[in-house]
Design an enzyme around this catalytic site. Structure first.
Site, PDB file in Angstrom:
ATOM      1  N   GLY A  98       0.817  -1.206   0.000  1.00  0.00           N
ATOM      2  CA  GLY A  98       0.000   0.000   0.000  1.00  0.00           C
ATOM      3  C   GLY A  98       0.847   1.251   0.000  1.00  0.00           C
ATOM      4  O   GLY A  98       1.995   1.256  -0.463  1.00  0.00           O
ATOM      5  N   SER A  99       0.312   2.312   0.552  1.00  0.00           N
ATOM      6  CA  SER A  99       0.970   3.621   0.517  1.00  0.00           C
ATOM      7  C   SER A  99       1.963   3.767   1.666  1.00  0.00           C
ATOM      8  O   SER A  99       1.840   3.107   2.705  1.00  0.00           O
ATOM      9  CB  SER A  99      -0.078   4.728   0.626  1.00  0.00           C
ATOM     10  OG  SER A  99      -0.658   4.733   1.925  1.00  0.00           O
ATOM     11  N   PRO A 100       2.969   4.643   1.506  1.00  0.00           N
ATOM     12  CA  PRO A 100       3.893   4.912   2.607  1.00  0.00           C
ATOM     13  C   PRO A 100       3.185   5.435   3.857  1.00  0.00           C
ATOM     14  O   PRO A 100       3.597   5.122   4.973  1.00  0.00           O
ATOM     15  CB  PRO A 100       4.842   5.970   2.018  1.00  0.00           C
ATOM     16  CG  PRO A 100       4.800   5.737   0.544  1.00  0.00           C
ATOM     17  CD  PRO A 100       3.389   5.309   0.254  1.00  0.00           C
ATOM     18  N   GLY A 103       1.748   2.520   5.492  1.00  0.00           N
ATOM     19  CA  GLY A 103       2.878   1.677   5.874  1.00  0.00           C
ATOM     20  C   GLY A 103       3.490   2.095   7.198  1.00  0.00           C
ATOM     21  O   GLY A 103       3.896   1.251   8.002  1.00  0.00           O
ATOM     22  N   GLU A 140       5.646  -3.316   1.088  1.00  0.00           N
ATOM     23  CA  GLU A 140       5.722  -3.075  -0.352  1.00  0.00           C
ATOM     24  C   GLU A 140       4.966  -1.779  -0.620  1.00  0.00           C
ATOM     25  O   GLU A 140       3.739  -1.761  -0.670  1.00  0.00           O
ATOM     26  CB  GLU A 140       5.096  -4.253  -1.111  1.00  0.00           C
ATOM     27  CG  GLU A 140       5.823  -5.568  -0.921  1.00  0.00           C
ATOM     28  CD  GLU A 140       7.227  -5.557  -1.484  1.00  0.00           C
ATOM     29  OE1 GLU A 140       7.530  -4.698  -2.341  1.00  0.00           O
ATOM     30  OE2 GLU A 140       8.045  -6.390  -1.063  1.00  0.00           O
ATOM     31  N   CYS A 179       2.060   0.826  -8.375  1.00  0.00           N
ATOM     32  CA  CYS A 179       3.274   1.295  -7.693  1.00  0.00           C
ATOM     33  C   CYS A 179       4.495   1.226  -8.602  1.00  0.00           C
ATOM     34  O   CYS A 179       5.477   1.930  -8.375  1.00  0.00           O
ATOM     35  CB  CYS A 179       3.509   0.474  -6.425  1.00  0.00           C
ATOM     36  SG  CYS A 179       3.708  -1.297  -6.723  1.00  0.00           S
TER      37      CYS A 179
END
Length: 399
Positions: free
Chosen positions: A107-109, A112, A129, A167
């Site tokens: 997913g997104s930072p 994350g 990831e 991504c």
């Protein structure tokens, strides 16, 4: 799964060493919405193959796929060992409050960081990831026919599978300033060939996933300085949540479109005086998930590999590395950490345990005090497999 043999120093003769892979335990897998089947099953296969039990949390932003997985997996896999949990962010938060032996997140930072913070409370290892701004470098050393192929691959990757909502999609293109007009013309022509005069009516382009992301993308290109850089496309259709393939030429580098992952059908082109400046440009920004480079210059390839840091590098194509299971897939720095695909998925969900076995005889007395010069030399030669030096020492020919 077979044990791996280890070579042990002569100092510990007779002995044997091996490394065995064992399951981590109960793992939690968060899947993303943009490839909801693949990004659910790929890590799940790795977790199962390594012998773990698993809880899979599909994305609520892809409800049809989430329901399919929740309904189908129990029919084919042991529901006591593998469970699919559907729900929104509140369900994800409740899952993160539990203790797991491994968490795998795609997913997104931003999310994350939430996952990693929750995992830290239990010292749970994580694989993140995430993504990032993946640059594509277009060198002009290739022939005109090769340039056309490169442009087709860029267009196909950027707007083809999911309108840039991946991504590993090209986030922006780096090119020499003198070549930018030619590149823009080729991009326009290729977009027309792929999606027709009205991409909005094409069955080969998808919409933006939801209203939130549509508004996010709208905000990126409605900033005045960014809007002024649009050289193709730019039209938005809110009711259909569709954004036309859009090309931007040299938008401000401090604008959000150049500091945040785009995740949409917007393609900035950044011009440089010399293509070698792309190394410095990439290094001045967070580490990307992947660097794409179209070039035949072998020295430039080596420079990119040795002088930049990214999850991976792909030369003369885009996105295809994701489909190669013999290559590890994962990020570095802000683009994530950990790796999976193929045997790397097995390793990600395994603990490699070292096993060493020794006999009681012969006993190596030099390992014990009181130490002297002879004992220390003996230990060094035996540890380094220096048979000749050891023989000379024992024969008294070496002091």
């Amino acid at each position: 799964m077979a044990p791996k043999k280890g070579r042990l120093p002569l100092l510990f003769f007779p002995s044997s060493g091996e490394v065995i892979s064992e399951p981590l335990g109960v793992v939690l897998i968060f899947a993303s919405w943009n490839f909801p089947i693949a990004l659910s099953l790929d890590p799940l296969i790795g977790a199962i193959s390594a012998g773990n039990t698993a809880v899979l949390k599909p994305s609520e932003l892809a409800p049809a796929c989430s329901s399919f997985l929740a309904d189908t997996i129990p029919h084919y896999l042991d529901c006591r060992a593998i469970k699919v949990v559907s729900g929104g962010a509140d369900v994800g938060d409740r899952l993160l409050q539990q203790k797991w032996d491994k968490i795998f997140f795609t997913g997104s930072p931003r999310v994350g960081r939430i996952v990693m913070s929750a995992a830290a409370r239990h010292l749970t290892p994580v694989t993140l990831e995430l993504g990032g701004k993946c640059p594509t470098i277009l060198d002009t050393l290739s022939s005109p026919s090769e340039i056309k192929i490169a442009v087709k691959r860029i267009v196909g990757a950027k707007w083809g599978p999911c309108s840039g909502q991946a991504c590993i999609s090209t986030d922006y293109v780096l090119v020499e300033r003198k070549f930018a007009p030619t590149l823009i013309d080729l991009l326009k022509l290729t977009i027309k060939n792929f999606y027709g005069d009205e991409p909005r009516n094409s069955k080969n382009m998808c919409k933006i996933i939801n209203k939130h992301h549509f508004e996010r993308l709208r905000n990126l290109i409605e900033e005045p300085a960014v809007a002024a850089s649009i050289v193709h496309g730019g039209s938005l259709h809110e009711k259909e949540q569709f954004i036309e393939p859009s090309i931007l030429l040299d938008p401000p580098l401090d604008a959000e479109i150049m500091t945040e992952e785009i995740f949409g059908p917007l393609l900035p082109i950044i011009t440089l005086n010399n293509i070698r400046e792309s190394v410095e440009f990439i290094n001045s920004r967070p580490k990307p998930l992947v660097i794409y480079a179209f070039t035949k210059d072998e020295s430039f390839k080596r420079q990119l590999v040795l002088e930049t840091s990214s999850g991976g590098v792909t030369f003369n194509d885009t996105m295809v590395q994701f489909l190669c299971d013999d290559l590890p897939f994962g990020g570095v720095g802000q683009s994530g950490f950990g790796r999976y695909h193929g045997k790397y998925s097995f390793e990600t969900f395994s603990h490699e345990k070292a096993i060493m076995t020794r006999g009681f005889f012969p006993e190596i007395e030099p390992r014990y005090p009181p130490w002297n010069r002879f004992k220390l030399r003996f230990i060094r030669h035996a540890y380094e497999f220096d048979y000749f030096g050891l023989l000379l020492l024992l024969l008294g020919l070496k002091k």
